[in-house]
Write a protein that holds these residues in place. Structure first.
Motif, PDB file in Angstrom:
ATOM      1  N   ILE A 110       0.847  -1.151  -0.190  1.00 43.93           N
ATOM      2  CA  ILE A 110      -0.174   0.148  -0.090  1.00 43.93           C
ATOM      3  C   ILE A 110       0.783   1.203  -0.007  1.00 43.93           C
ATOM      4  O   ILE A 110       1.847   1.326   0.959  1.00 43.93           O
ATOM      5  N   ILE A 111       0.553   2.142  -0.939  1.00 45.20           N
ATOM      6  CA  ILE A 111       1.008   3.505  -0.807  1.00 45.20           C
ATOM      7  C   ILE A 111       0.197   4.253  -0.001  1.00 45.20           C
ATOM      8  O   ILE A 111      -0.852   4.676  -0.663  1.00 45.20           O
ATOM      9  N   MET A 112       0.504   4.861   1.024  1.00 43.86           N
ATOM     10  CA  MET A 112      -0.449   5.485   1.994  1.00 43.86           C
ATOM     11  C   MET A 112      -0.395   6.881   1.706  1.00 43.86           C
ATOM     12  O   MET A 112       0.092   7.609   2.435  1.00 43.86           O
ATOM     13  N   ASP A 113      -1.167   7.341   0.729  1.00 43.80           N
ATOM     14  CA  ASP A 113      -1.023   8.984   0.294  1.00 43.80           C
ATOM     15  C   ASP A 113      -2.215   9.569   0.536  1.00 43.80           C
ATOM     16  O   ASP A 113      -3.414   8.913   0.965  1.00 43.80           O
ATOM     17  N   GLY A 114      -2.024  10.711   1.108  1.00 41.97           N
ATOM     18  CA  GLY A 114      -3.220  11.651   1.380  1.00 41.97           C
ATOM     19  C   GLY A 114      -3.289  12.184   2.816  1.00 41.97           C
ATOM     20  O   GLY A 114      -4.178  12.848   3.120  1.00 41.97           O
ATOM     21  N   ASN A 115      -2.209  11.932   3.530  1.00 41.63           N
ATOM     22  CA  ASN A 115      -2.248  12.384   5.025  1.00 41.63           C
ATOM     23  C   ASN A 115      -2.562  13.884   5.037  1.00 41.63           C
ATOM     24  O   ASN A 115      -3.114  14.393   6.076  1.00 41.63           O
ATOM     25  N   GLY A 116      -1.439  14.571   4.325  1.00 42.75           N
ATOM     26  CA  GLY A 116      -1.385  16.107   4.329  1.00 42.75           C
ATOM     27  C   GLY A 116      -2.439  16.647   3.958  1.00 42.75           C
ATOM     28  O   GLY A 116      -3.169  17.700   4.527  1.00 42.75           O
ATOM     29  N   ARG A 117      -3.273  16.086   2.712  1.00 43.50           N
ATOM     30  CA  ARG A 117      -4.318  17.025   2.378  1.00 43.50           C
ATOM     31  C   ARG A 117      -5.633  16.503   2.995  1.00 43.50           C
ATOM     32  O   ARG A 117      -6.440  17.406   3.299  1.00 43.50           O
ATOM     33  N   TRP A 118      -5.740  15.572   3.893  1.00 46.51           N
ATOM     34  CA  TRP A 118      -6.630  14.979   4.897  1.00 46.51           C
ATOM     35  C   TRP A 118      -6.659  16.141   5.906  1.00 46.51           C
ATOM     36  O   TRP A 118      -7.543  16.596   6.423  1.00 46.51           O
ATOM     37  N   ALA A 119      -5.436  16.505   6.427  1.00 43.04           N
ATOM     38  CA  ALA A 119      -5.559  17.513   7.501  1.00 43.04           C
ATOM     39  C   ALA A 119      -5.596  18.803   6.984  1.00 43.04           C
ATOM     40  O   ALA A 119      -6.478  19.424   7.750  1.00 43.04           O
ATOM     41  N   GLN A 120      -5.242  19.329   5.902  1.00 44.71           N
ATOM     42  CA  GLN A 120      -5.345  20.546   5.625  1.00 44.71           C
ATOM     43  C   GLN A 120      -6.785  20.863   5.195  1.00 44.71           C
ATOM     44  O   GLN A 120      -7.497  21.798   5.393  1.00 44.71           O
ATOM     45  N   ALA A 121      -7.624  19.661   4.662  1.00 44.59           N
ATOM     46  CA  ALA A 121      -9.182  19.702   4.375  1.00 44.59           C
ATOM     47  C   ALA A 121      -9.906  19.950   5.892  1.00 44.59           C
ATOM     48  O   ALA A 121     -11.048  20.506   5.764  1.00 44.59           O
ATOM     49  N   ARG A 122      -9.345  19.773   6.732  1.00 45.71           N
ATOM     50  CA  ARG A 122      -9.805  20.079   8.263  1.00 45.71           C
ATOM     51  C   ARG A 122      -9.334  21.072   8.730  1.00 45.71           C
ATOM     52  O   ARG A 122      -9.672  21.304  10.164  1.00 45.71           O
ATOM     53  N   GLY A 123      -8.516  22.200   8.181  1.00 49.95           N
ATOM     54  CA  GLY A 123      -8.005  23.213   8.722  1.00 49.95           C
ATOM     55  C   GLY A 123      -6.898  23.144   9.800  1.00 49.95           C
ATOM     56  O   GLY A 123      -6.609  23.995  10.557  1.00 49.95           O
ATOM     57  N   LYS A 124      -6.243  21.784   9.551  1.00 49.08           N
ATOM     58  CA  LYS A 124      -5.146  21.524  10.510  1.00 49.08           C
ATOM     59  C   LYS A 124      -3.730  21.400   9.952  1.00 49.08           C
ATOM     60  O   LYS A 124      -3.845  21.045   8.546  1.00 49.08           O
ATOM     61  N   LYS A 125      -2.932  21.318  10.640  1.00 48.56           N
ATOM     62  CA  LYS A 125      -1.305  21.116   9.993  1.00 48.56           C
ATOM     63  C   LYS A 125      -1.176  19.982   9.352  1.00 48.56           C
ATOM     64  O   LYS A 125      -1.678  18.935   9.731  1.00 48.56           O
ATOM     65  N   ARG A 126      -0.336  19.641   8.495  1.00 48.54           N
ATOM     66  CA  ARG A 126      -0.181  18.301   7.766  1.00 48.54           C
ATOM     67  C   ARG A 126       0.295  17.271   8.715  1.00 48.54           C
ATOM     68  O   ARG A 126      -0.170  16.148   8.556  1.00 48.54           O
ATOM     69  N   VAL A 127       1.114  17.749   9.720  1.00 50.90           N
ATOM     70  CA  VAL A 127       1.478  16.630  10.555  1.00 50.90           C
ATOM     71  C   VAL A 127       0.377  15.946  11.186  1.00 50.90           C
ATOM     72  O   VAL A 127       0.241  14.947  11.878  1.00 50.90           O
TER      73      VAL A 127
END
Length: 239
Positions: free
Chosen positions: A12-29
């Motif tokens: 699995i290429i686990m992609d999308g963590n940063g975008r998931w956070a940004q969509a919620r108004g949070k930092k990528r971490v």
């Protein structure tokens, strides 16, 4: 799921963590923390389903080019997760292996990797491979370099044996989350005949149900490995 064939090896290429956070108004971490939780769940689900090998692409050799604060956080998260999860993995009979260029990590992280691998080395349940500081091109080059240093002929069998995943099976199913449709230098050699599944879901949203949907899609495929469909069907009927 009992009537379906469960892939022996899922990558699995686990992609999308940063975008998931940004969509919620949070930092990528924040997304990377959520992604780590999802990785834990995915290992549990795969173990329950009977998947033997699970390889997760955690950090590519190109990810060092990301903002320094994000890279530093990822390294700290990796070290902390190894320390916190290794005992649980061992209790659940999971063998953990980190595949990649470990020399690129600092001494503290290398020590944490060695300790987690040593603790779980005798387990024979799920084989969990974390690809970190990994690149498919690097993997093939280092395999060829090993053969050359040993004075051996460079053959397909030799390269396969000297890859960092050498000794294990190639992925049956390679999943990428996050909507992108490329494999981004991941298991280039090993994925030559893998079935590819691209999900639009961002990694922190990719749960057990999503995995089962991917496996259901995998079961609709006919893996021919260069043969004709008729040849494969005849062989399956013979079994």
């Amino acid at each position: 799921m009992s009537e379906q064939k469960i892939p022996h090896h899922i990558a699995i290429i686990m992609d999308g963590n940063g975008r998931w956070a940004q969509a919620r108004g949070k930092k990528r971490v924040f997304g990377h923390k959520a992604g780590m939780e999802r990785a834990r769940e995915m290992a549990e689900v795969c173990g329950e389903l009977g998947v033997k090998y699970l390889t997760l692409f955690a950090f590519s050799s190109e990810n060092w080019n990301r903002p320094q604060d994000e890279v530093s956080f990822l390294m700290e998260l990796f070290a902390t997760s190894l320390k916190n999860e290794s005992k649980k993995l061992n209790k659940n009979n999971v063998k953990l292996t980190v595949v990649g260029d470990k020399d690129g990590f600092d001494k503290t992280l290398r020590k944490a990797i060695d300790k987690a691998e040593a603790l779980t080395q005798d387990n024979d349940g799920l084989y969990l491979q974390i690809a970190a500081n990994y690149g498919g091109r690097w993997d093939m080059v280092q395999a060829a370099q090993q053969l050359a240093a040993q004075g051996q002929e460079i053959t397909e069998e030799g390269i396969a044996a000297h890859l960092v995943t050498g000794g294990g099976p190639d992925p049956d199913l390679l999943i990428r989350t996050g909507g992108e449709q490329r494999i981004s230098n991941f298991l280039l050699w090993q994925a030559a005949y893998s079935e590819l599944y691209f999900s639009p879901m961002l990694w922190p949203d990719f749960d057990g149900d999503a995995l089962q949907q991917a496996i259901a899609d995998y079961n609709q495929r006919q893996r021919r490995f260069g043969q004709t469909g008729e040849q494969v069907t005849t062989a399956e009927q013979g079994d």
